[in-house]
Design an enzyme around this catalytic site. Structure first.
Site, short mmCIF file in Angstrom:
data_model
loop_
_atom_site.label_atom_id
_atom_site.label_comp_id
_atom_site.label_asym_id
_atom_site.label_seq_id
_atom_site.Cartn_x
_atom_site.Cartn_y
_atom_site.Cartn_z
N ARG A 1 0.93 -1.18 0.03
CA ARG A 1 -0.08 0.02 -0.02
C ARG A 1 0.95 1.18 0.03
O ARG A 1 0.41 2.16 0.59
CB ARG A 1 -1.01 0.02 1.32
CG ARG A 1 -1.99 -1.09 1.41
CD ARG A 1 -2.90 -1.17 0.36
NE ARG A 1 -3.97 -2.05 0.67
CZ ARG A 1 -4.10 -3.41 0.17
NH1 ARG A 1 -2.84 -3.51 -0.41
NH2 ARG A 1 -4.81 -4.19 0.45
N SER B 1 -10.53 -1.10 4.04
CA SER B 1 -9.78 -1.45 5.40
C SER B 1 -9.36 0.22 5.66
O SER B 1 -8.74 0.84 5.09
CB SER B 1 -8.44 -2.24 4.73
OG SER B 1 -8.87 -3.47 4.63
N GLU C 1 -4.87 3.14 7.00
CA GLU C 1 -4.55 3.02 5.21
C GLU C 1 -5.38 4.11 4.68
O GLU C 1 -4.80 4.87 3.70
CB GLU C 1 -5.14 1.71 4.75
CG GLU C 1 -5.03 1.81 3.31
CD GLU C 1 -5.79 0.52 2.77
OE1 GLU C 1 -5.49 -0.68 3.45
OE2 GLU C 1 -6.27 0.60 1.68
#
Ligand code: FAD
Ligand code: EPU
Length: 339
Positions: free
Chosen positions: A166, A238, A335
């Site tokens: 990520r 998420s 995130e």
């Protein structure tokens, strides 16, 4: 380029949070935005700015006093191909899942595991989106962007993009300085079958004749069963990353929690399933000011009432972080990008 003032961003973020942008500019061609940036040289050094794709990883905690740039560019073109590979360039504004569907039906394989991830092609490179054992960076050949300050067009190879979990150069060294115009993917002419991820293994068992189309369908089914549809319930997937801990800490936790969910990494560290940690704190379904922990996937925070503000969701995230820290001594890192 269309420019709007005091523009409501509710439809431009999947949390469906109310926020106003002072200026919202959308463009449909690369030439338009290139010309705008070049004729307004220096502007983005002074004016706060944000590029918004589908807003599926953003949390607006208040109004945005600056300029939002929103790509609506839609081209997809095959750059070159041979018997083994093809290079396909897609505009930043193409909807990611439209692109995945397009590649798969044009005999260009590899992205099926990334089916149904919300967002745009441009953001796929920023975020290095990942799911079911595949990351965008595994297949990115190059990324074309314009430097917002100099107006220069630059192409970075996959290696130069420094992809990791990520993460990419776009979230670090190049932050705030670039606008992605297109991403070129290098895809395989032969089916790529990656069904090692537990959920996919459960679907296909020991079958060895799985097709790319079946993988795409299975991933779409799994996601539809687990993740809330942002059209119905605001969320950004998420909320936190899966935390990485060292072996020492892992051994302590494993001793205390024999059912700990984890993945061993090549460097000897361990990645924990943050959803499991949150779940184990008994937080599934927990509500705070209209925001809630999703009851099927605890890593997803939702705008349950539809009226939760960015601050309400931030408040819930804070509670979740504290509980996980208290129980496991593990820090969760978001995130989602706070704006
Ligand atoms: P935005 O949220 O609009 O922006 C994200 C970042 O990219 C921002 O910093 C923005 O400025 C930047 N950006 C966007 N476009 C450009 C551009 N053209 N040039 C420069 N910068 C740009 N993510 C995963 O990795 N895996 C998943 O499985 C996954 N599942 C999800 C499920 C749901 C239900 C939701 C809502 C989200 C999920 N996500 C997942 C998160 C999200 O889909 C990705 O992060 C996606 O890449 C964001 O795309 P976007 O266009 O909405 O980007
Ligand atoms: N789990 C629980 N309870 C929960 C949620 C999860 O026990 O409430 C357990 C699951 O049973 C499983 C493990 O935790 O054993 C992992 O769960 P899952 O397979 O759902 O994946 P995840 O780690 O929660 C990650 C990505 C997702 C991606 C999926 C599939 C991150 C932060 N999230 O989720 O990406 O779709 O794997 O690959 O890495 C996103 O980035 O927004 C996103 C949705």
């Amino acid at each position: 380029m269309k420019i709007y003032r005091n523009y409501c961003l509710k439809k431009h973020n999947t949390f469906n949070v109310d926020a106003i942008a002072s200026i919202f500019a959308e463009y449909t061609t690369d030439d338009e935005i290139i010309e705008y940036i070049r004729t307004n040289e220096g502007k983005f050094k002074q004016v706060k700015h944000l590029i918004v794709g589908e807003g599926s990883n953003l949390l607006f905690t208040g109004d945005f006093y600056g300029m939002v740039l929103h790509p609506l560019t839609k081209y997809i073109s095959v750059q070159s191909e041979d018997n083994d590979f093809c290079l396909i360039e897609a505009a930043a504004g193409v909807i990611w899942d439209d692109f995945v569907g397009w590649t798969s039906s044009h005999m260009a394989f590899g992205l099926e595991n990334l089916s149904l991830i919300p967002g745009t092609v441009g953001a796929s490179a920023v975020q290095n989106v990942g799911a079911y054992g595949v990351e965008a960076g595994d297949y990115i050949h190059s990324v074309k962007y314009i430097d917002l300050h100099s107006g220069e067009l630059i192409s970075l190879s996959s290696e130069q993009c420094k992809f990791s979990y990520r993460n990419s150069i776009f979230k670090n060294e190049l932050k705030n300085n670039f606008l992605i115009l297109s991403v070129t993917y290098k895809l395989s002419r032969k089916p790529v079958i990656n069904i090692e991820y537990a959920d996919l293994r459960n679907c296909f068992g020991e079958r060895s004749d799985v097709s790319p189309r079946e993988i795409r369908e299975a991933v779409i089914n799994i996601r539809n069963n687990k993740l809330p549809d942002p059209e119905v319930t605001g969320n950004a997937g998420s909320f936190f990353k899966n935390p990485v801990i060292d072996k020492l800490k892992f051994n302590v936790l494993k001793e205390r929690f024999s059912d700990l969910r984890f993945y061993e990494l090549a460097d000897g560290n361990y990645k924990l399933a943050a959803g499991w940690l949150i779940d184990k704190c008994g937080l599934k379904g927990f509500e705070h000011n209209g925001a809630a922990v999703h009851d099927k996937q605890a890593l997803v925070l939702i705008n349950k009432s539809g009226n939760a503000t960015g601050k309400d969701i931030t408040g819930l995230a804070y509670i979740v972080r504290e509980k996980v820290k208290e129980k496991f001594d593990v820090c969760l890192e978001p995130e989602v990008i706070f704006i």
